[in-house]
Design a protein around this motif. Structure first.
Motif, PDB file in Angstrom:
ATOM      1  N   ASP A   1      63.858  87.384 114.720  1.00 52.26           N
ATOM      2  CA  ASP A   1      63.564  88.725 114.222  1.00 52.26           C
ATOM      3  C   ASP A   1      64.828  89.578 114.149  1.00 52.26           C
ATOM      4  O   ASP A   1      64.944  90.437 113.270  1.00 52.26           O
ATOM      5  CB  ASP A   1      62.553  89.421 115.151  1.00 52.26           C
ATOM      6  CG  ASP A   1      61.133  88.918 114.941  1.00 52.26           C
ATOM      7  OD1 ASP A   1      60.895  88.217 113.930  1.00 52.26           O
ATOM      8  OD2 ASP A   1      60.263  89.223 115.780  1.00 52.26           O
ATOM      9  N   GLU A   2      65.762  89.333 115.098  1.00 51.26           N
ATOM     10  CA  GLU A   2      66.993  90.145 115.118  1.00 51.26           C
ATOM     11  C   GLU A   2      67.817  89.927 113.858  1.00 51.26           C
ATOM     12  O   GLU A   2      68.584  90.805 113.442  1.00 51.26           O
ATOM     13  CB  GLU A   2      67.807  89.861 116.390  1.00 51.26           C
ATOM     14  CG  GLU A   2      68.558  88.530 116.435  1.00 51.26           C
ATOM     15  CD  GLU A   2      67.653  87.328 116.761  1.00 51.26           C
ATOM     16  OE1 GLU A   2      66.408  87.498 116.831  1.00 51.26           O
ATOM     17  OE2 GLU A   2      68.197  86.228 116.924  1.00 51.26           O
ATOM     18  N   ILE A   3      67.665  88.764 113.229  1.00 57.16           N
ATOM     19  CA  ILE A   3      68.339  88.510 111.957  1.00 57.16           C
ATOM     20  C   ILE A   3      67.608  89.224 110.821  1.00 57.16           C
ATOM     21  O   ILE A   3      68.210  89.901 109.989  1.00 57.16           O
ATOM     22  CB  ILE A   3      68.409  86.990 111.666  1.00 57.16           C
ATOM     23  CG1 ILE A   3      69.285  86.292 112.702  1.00 57.16           C
ATOM     24  CG2 ILE A   3      68.931  86.715 110.258  1.00 57.16           C
ATOM     25  CD1 ILE A   3      69.261  84.777 112.604  1.00 57.16           C
ATOM     26  N   MET A   4      66.273  89.103 110.812  1.00 55.04           N
ATOM     27  CA  MET A   4      65.486  89.640 109.700  1.00 55.04           C
ATOM     28  C   MET A   4      65.487  91.164 109.655  1.00 55.04           C
ATOM     29  O   MET A   4      65.279  91.768 108.607  1.00 55.04           O
ATOM     30  CB  MET A   4      64.045  89.128 109.769  1.00 55.04           C
ATOM     31  CG  MET A   4      63.933  87.617 109.763  1.00 55.04           C
ATOM     32  SD  MET A   4      64.865  86.834 108.428  1.00 55.04           S
ATOM     33  CE  MET A   4      63.767  87.178 107.039  1.00 55.04           C
ATOM     34  N   THR A   5      65.687  91.800 110.821  1.00 53.28           N
ATOM     35  CA  THR A   5      65.711  93.262 110.829  1.00 53.28           C
ATOM     36  C   THR A   5      67.131  93.794 110.670  1.00 53.28           C
ATOM     37  O   THR A   5      67.329  95.002 110.632  1.00 53.28           O
ATOM     38  CB  THR A   5      65.155  93.808 112.160  1.00 53.28           C
ATOM     39  OG1 THR A   5      65.920  93.241 113.229  1.00 53.28           O
ATOM     40  CG2 THR A   5      63.693  93.450 112.337  1.00 53.28           C
ATOM     41  N   GLY A   6      68.115  92.883 110.603  1.00 56.15           N
ATOM     42  CA  GLY A   6      69.487  93.317 110.412  1.00 56.15           C
ATOM     43  C   GLY A   6      70.174  93.744 111.698  1.00 56.15           C
ATOM     44  O   GLY A   6      71.295  94.249 111.665  1.00 56.15           O
ATOM     45  N   HIS A   7      69.509  93.540 112.848  1.00 59.59           N
ATOM     46  CA  HIS A   7      70.153  93.890 114.128  1.00 59.59           C
ATOM     47  C   HIS A   7      71.402  93.044 114.330  1.00 59.59           C
ATOM     48  O   HIS A   7      72.414  93.506 114.840  1.00 59.59           O
ATOM     49  CB  HIS A   7      69.160  93.665 115.262  1.00 59.59           C
ATOM     50  CG  HIS A   7      69.766  93.719 116.631  1.00 59.59           C
ATOM     51  ND1 HIS A   7      70.002  94.900 117.270  1.00 59.59           N
ATOM     52  CD2 HIS A   7      70.213  92.754 117.449  1.00 59.59           C
ATOM     53  CE1 HIS A   7      70.557  94.655 118.447  1.00 59.59           C
ATOM     54  NE2 HIS A   7      70.702  93.354 118.579  1.00 59.59           N
ATOM     55  N   THR A   8      71.299  91.767 113.955  1.00 62.45           N
ATOM     56  CA  THR A   8      72.394  90.832 114.153  1.00 62.45           C
ATOM     57  C   THR A   8      72.842  90.296 112.802  1.00 62.45           C
ATOM     58  O   THR A   8      72.012  89.924 111.988  1.00 62.45           O
ATOM     59  CB  THR A   8      71.891  89.639 114.994  1.00 62.45           C
ATOM     60  OG1 THR A   8      71.386  90.146 116.220  1.00 62.45           O
ATOM     61  CG2 THR A   8      73.003  88.655 115.276  1.00 62.45           C
ATOM     62  N   VAL A   9      74.163  90.279 112.585  1.00 63.06           N
ATOM     63  CA  VAL A   9      74.688  89.603 111.410  1.00 63.06           C
ATOM     64  C   VAL A   9      74.687  88.110 111.725  1.00 63.06           C
ATOM     65  O   VAL A   9      75.159  87.690 112.773  1.00 63.06           O
ATOM     66  CB  VAL A   9      76.109  90.082 111.078  1.00 63.06           C
ATOM     67  CG1 VAL A   9      76.720  89.238 109.978  1.00 63.06           C
ATOM     68  CG2 VAL A   9      76.085  91.543 110.661  1.00 63.06           C
ATOM     69  N   ASP A  10      74.107  87.328 110.831  1.00 62.15           N
ATOM     70  CA  ASP A  10      73.988  85.888 111.043  1.00 62.15           C
ATOM     71  C   ASP A  10      75.340  85.206 110.814  1.00 62.15           C
ATOM     72  O   ASP A  10      75.689  84.876 109.697  1.00 62.15           O
ATOM     73  CB  ASP A  10      72.926  85.357 110.064  1.00 62.15           C
ATOM     74  CG  ASP A  10      72.900  83.839 110.028  1.00 62.15           C
ATOM     75  OD1 ASP A  10      73.358  83.208 111.002  1.00 62.15           O
ATOM     76  OD2 ASP A  10      72.412  83.289 109.028  1.00 62.15           O
ATOM     77  N   SER A  11      76.092  84.992 111.894  1.00 59.34           N
ATOM     78  CA  SER A  11      77.384  84.314 111.755  1.00 59.34           C
ATOM     79  C   SER A  11      77.241  82.805 111.946  1.00 59.34           C
ATOM     80  O   SER A  11      78.128  82.038 111.584  1.00 59.34           O
ATOM     81  CB  SER A  11      78.397  84.872 112.758  1.00 59.34           C
ATOM     82  OG  SER A  11      77.960  84.635 114.087  1.00 59.34           O
TER      83      SER A  11
ATOM     84  N   SER B   1      68.501  79.573 104.625  1.00 61.17           N
ATOM     85  CA  SER B   1      67.430  80.550 104.714  1.00 61.17           C
ATOM     86  C   SER B   1      67.309  81.086 106.120  1.00 61.17           C
ATOM     87  O   SER B   1      67.800  80.498 107.074  1.00 61.17           O
ATOM     88  CB  SER B   1      66.109  79.956 104.217  1.00 61.17           C
ATOM     89  OG  SER B   1      65.940  78.646 104.680  1.00 61.17           O
ATOM     90  N   SER B   2      66.693  82.251 106.222  1.00 60.99           N
ATOM     91  CA  SER B   2      66.455  82.874 107.519  1.00 60.99           C
ATOM     92  C   SER B   2      65.016  83.339 107.560  1.00 60.99           C
ATOM     93  O   SER B   2      64.465  83.786 106.549  1.00 60.99           O
ATOM     94  CB  SER B   2      67.366  84.086 107.720  1.00 60.99           C
ATOM     95  OG  SER B   2      68.708  83.729 107.558  1.00 60.99           O
TER      96      SER B   2
ATOM     97  N   ASP C   1      60.681  85.384 113.983  1.00 56.95           N
ATOM     98  CA  ASP C   1      60.077  84.635 115.088  1.00 56.95           C
ATOM     99  C   ASP C   1      58.580  84.485 114.861  1.00 56.95           C
ATOM    100  O   ASP C   1      57.768  85.153 115.522  1.00 56.95           O
ATOM    101  CB  ASP C   1      60.345  85.358 116.412  1.00 56.95           C
ATOM    102  CG  ASP C   1      61.820  85.398 116.760  1.00 56.95           C
ATOM    103  OD1 ASP C   1      62.464  84.337 116.681  1.00 56.95           O
ATOM    104  OD2 ASP C   1      62.329  86.482 117.091  1.00 56.95           O
TER     105      ASP C   1
END
Lengths: 412, 412
Positions: free
Chosen positions: A10-20, A40-41, A44
């Motif tokens: 969820d932290e990726i989908m809400t933009g909290h975390t940049v997916d590195s 793809s992302s 949870d």
């Protein structure tokens, strides 16, 4: 071989975390000739994972997922795996012992919830995790390879590098590819391209990419041919041509860093160094000491954030500070000379500037940073006019200081 | 309303570039209640785009793409759009005039290739780009909204913020959502979950995520309801419950960082600080000074990498170093006390440890790091047993030092 990378959280989908993680995995897979065709992302959610795993299994041979392998309620990847592959979770007593030992080594009793991490899908292969308790999971079925890794980047990278990469290199379907990186500093991308591309034609099957970063521009050479030897020879041939055109900007290859190159130079010449930092707050020393064994040449630093420290520790003349200010050529010169005297080193580097975003004036705008160098034969300072962003300015200034030292040692 | 974000470009698929656009778009959409259900990335290939656009049109109502709108040969997004939506490209004379004017304002004649940028799909709406010549494109068809934005982050963000967000807010189907982050430190994820979830049931429409990082674990609360007020109230209610259960681990909310929280505490109490660092090489000072204005409370550091510096600058007793070693409680205590005396501050933090990967012994393994604190009322030191990775250990030790200080100031 085509691959899909699926990052979960969820932290990726809400933009909290940049997916590195996706980029890190892509880079390694590309370097061994695996084609990352889809990325793809998803959040949870077991349903979203099922849908996405099914789709990936239809369209590629290799699937790598990250995330959702932790012990808590929002870590659902294993649940989706057992549904998609119609398997049960099996309890691994030996794995539980490992996990318990890891906790007790830290002097903490393992919270009961972590028992979940010893439950793993039936018939899977496991890749050990040196930095955490979520192991990597690999399932092979119907010609497909499905790999699940934890989402914490340094745990993921360790398993990927130490376990997955050797495993994938041994599979058929990978093409011989050679990847070679030349690392430059002290020159901008467009100027570098001008020098390199004058009277140079790239051979067929060879690609050259310019990758700018804080410490300089990396040149990435990617060469393919019908054998590993011929791929390597093609890449090496281009690297030599580039080195002959602009060698003085190149401090290393591949995993070399500016700090490792500097460390090698100091060690080779049996020299020592110290730093005197103001606006970087300790970052230059931090970068130098990322190298294990840097105690061979790095003695110490004074971070003189307050002017009183510049005067008392580094013997900067109060009259200089009054007349020219803390951000000035004179102060940078005195800071470096003072640090060299204090620590008794061969070289000293100093940094004093306006990192921003506050504190700029018309005369001394944000981004104005003086770098000083003292040695037995020189005491010099250079002004760098950087940008408006505090953290970027501090990183750039630290690397500019290392480059000033490199040029001085090599007399470039 | 469900959304899919599709980012396009070979540089993403090979890992040259970390895709930060997806996170930026996700964060804005989430804040207005749009559910980012899928995210995908594909290379510069018309076939891959067609496949991915068709799939997205099947499974969500809103699609946002970035990348591939430039003038060069590898910018293929418009070609894929006209194939998927069965439309023609139409030449826009007025747009060409705008683009030409932009070039001449820079004093450069427009290269002919840029005429392509005035060719746009028939029947689309356009969003102006203040920072470049690739306009945003919007096509609505069969209840679907398809938006294409340029890939350059600052161009994308301007169009998204100024044009797309107001447009989307006016659509029906967005749900009011409230996002709130509690930031914890000094406690592991699983222990935190145990404390929080004992006798707590999440209300319907409320989700809680645990997001671990170097400085601690973030708790992200996501609440939806039928009005913004009720969503906010639901999120706030859960936040209060968690705060009453484990408030001492929570140092802030949302954009607060441990270093900003410490800075605020020091400023509120009119106190000053300095540091004495060994294995972190300057990182603790660097972290404290990421805060603009930290000169109000941060005075300076001594990085005492060499034992001689510990003795000469920090007045560590040579007998202590000989008897207990540099990595010991006694040395950490004396480093902190010595730094406090040298800089004349209210507080001093010290760090000395074995960051690894080399230098460990049976008695003092890699990851053993002592953190010391000196103040008018205390001189304490704590041992942390961290992991095997040098850079992670150094970051964790720096944040552990800040947490030791926070606990001391707040008497927790």
């Amino acid at each position: 071989m085509d691959c899909e990378i699926i990052t979960i959280g969820d932290e990726i989908m809400t933009g909290h975390t940049v997916d590195s993680n996706s980029a890190a995995i892509s880079e390694l897979l590309t370097s061994i000739g695996i084609n990352v065709k889809y990325r793809s992302s998803i959040g949870d959610s077991v349903e979203a994972m099922e849908e996405s795993f099914h789709l990936a299994l239809k369209r590629v041979r290799l699937i790598i997922t990250t995330g959702g392998l932790g012990p808590t309620d929002d870590d659902l990847t294993k649940r989706a795996i057992v549904k998609v592959f119609r398997r049960n979770l099996v309890f691994h007593e030996d794995l539980l012992e490992d996990i318990k030992a890891r906790w007790s080594a830290r002097g903490i009793e393992m919270p009961a919830i972590n028992q979940n991490q010893a439950l793993l899908p039936q018939g899977a292969t496991f890749f050990p995790n040196k930095n955490g308790s979520a192991v990597g999971i690999c399932i092979t079925e119907s010609g497909r390879i499905f790999i699940s890794l934890p989402g914490v980047p340094f745990e993921m990278k360790q398993i990927l590098t130490d376990e997955i990469m050797p495993y994938l290199k041994n599979l058929s379907g990978t093409r011989p590819i050679s990847v070679l990186k030349l690392r430059t500093t002290g020159i901008v991308e467009s100027k570098l391209a001008e020098i390199i591309m004058s009277d140079l034609q790239l051979e067929p099957g060879v690609r050259l990419a310019y990758l700018p970063g804080f410490s300089g521009v990396d040149l990435r050479i990617l060469a393919t041919s019908d054998s590993q030897e011929r791929s390597d020879a093609k890449a090496e041939s281009l690297a030599r041509k580039i080195e002959s055109k602009c060698g003085k900007y190149i401090y290393g290859r591949n995993d070399d860093t500016l700090e490792s190159a500097i460390g090698q130079l100091l060690r080779d010449n049996d020299k020592t160094i110290c730093t005197a930092e103001s606006c970087t707050g300790g970052q230059l020393g931090q970068i130098i000491t990322t190298i294990s064994g840097s105690s061979d040449y790095f003695v110490g630093s004074v971070v003189a954030y307050d002017d009183a420290v510049k005067i008392e520790q580094l013997e900067v003349d109060p009259a200089t500070l009054k007349k020219y200010g803390a951000v000035s050529e004179q102060t940078a010169l005195q800071m470096a000379a003072g640090a060299r005297k204090l620590f008794g080193t061969d070289y000293a580097l100093s940094i004093t500037g306006i990192a921003g975003p506050e504190g700029g004036t018309d005369e001394k705008p944000v981004g104005n940073i003086w770098i000083g160098l003292a040695s037995a034969h020189s005491n010099i300072a250079r002004l760098f006019s950087l940008g408006r962003e505090r953290q970027v300015n501090r990183a750039r200034a630290s690397y500019a200081a290392l480059e000033l030292l490199r040029r001085d040692i090599l007399d470039l």
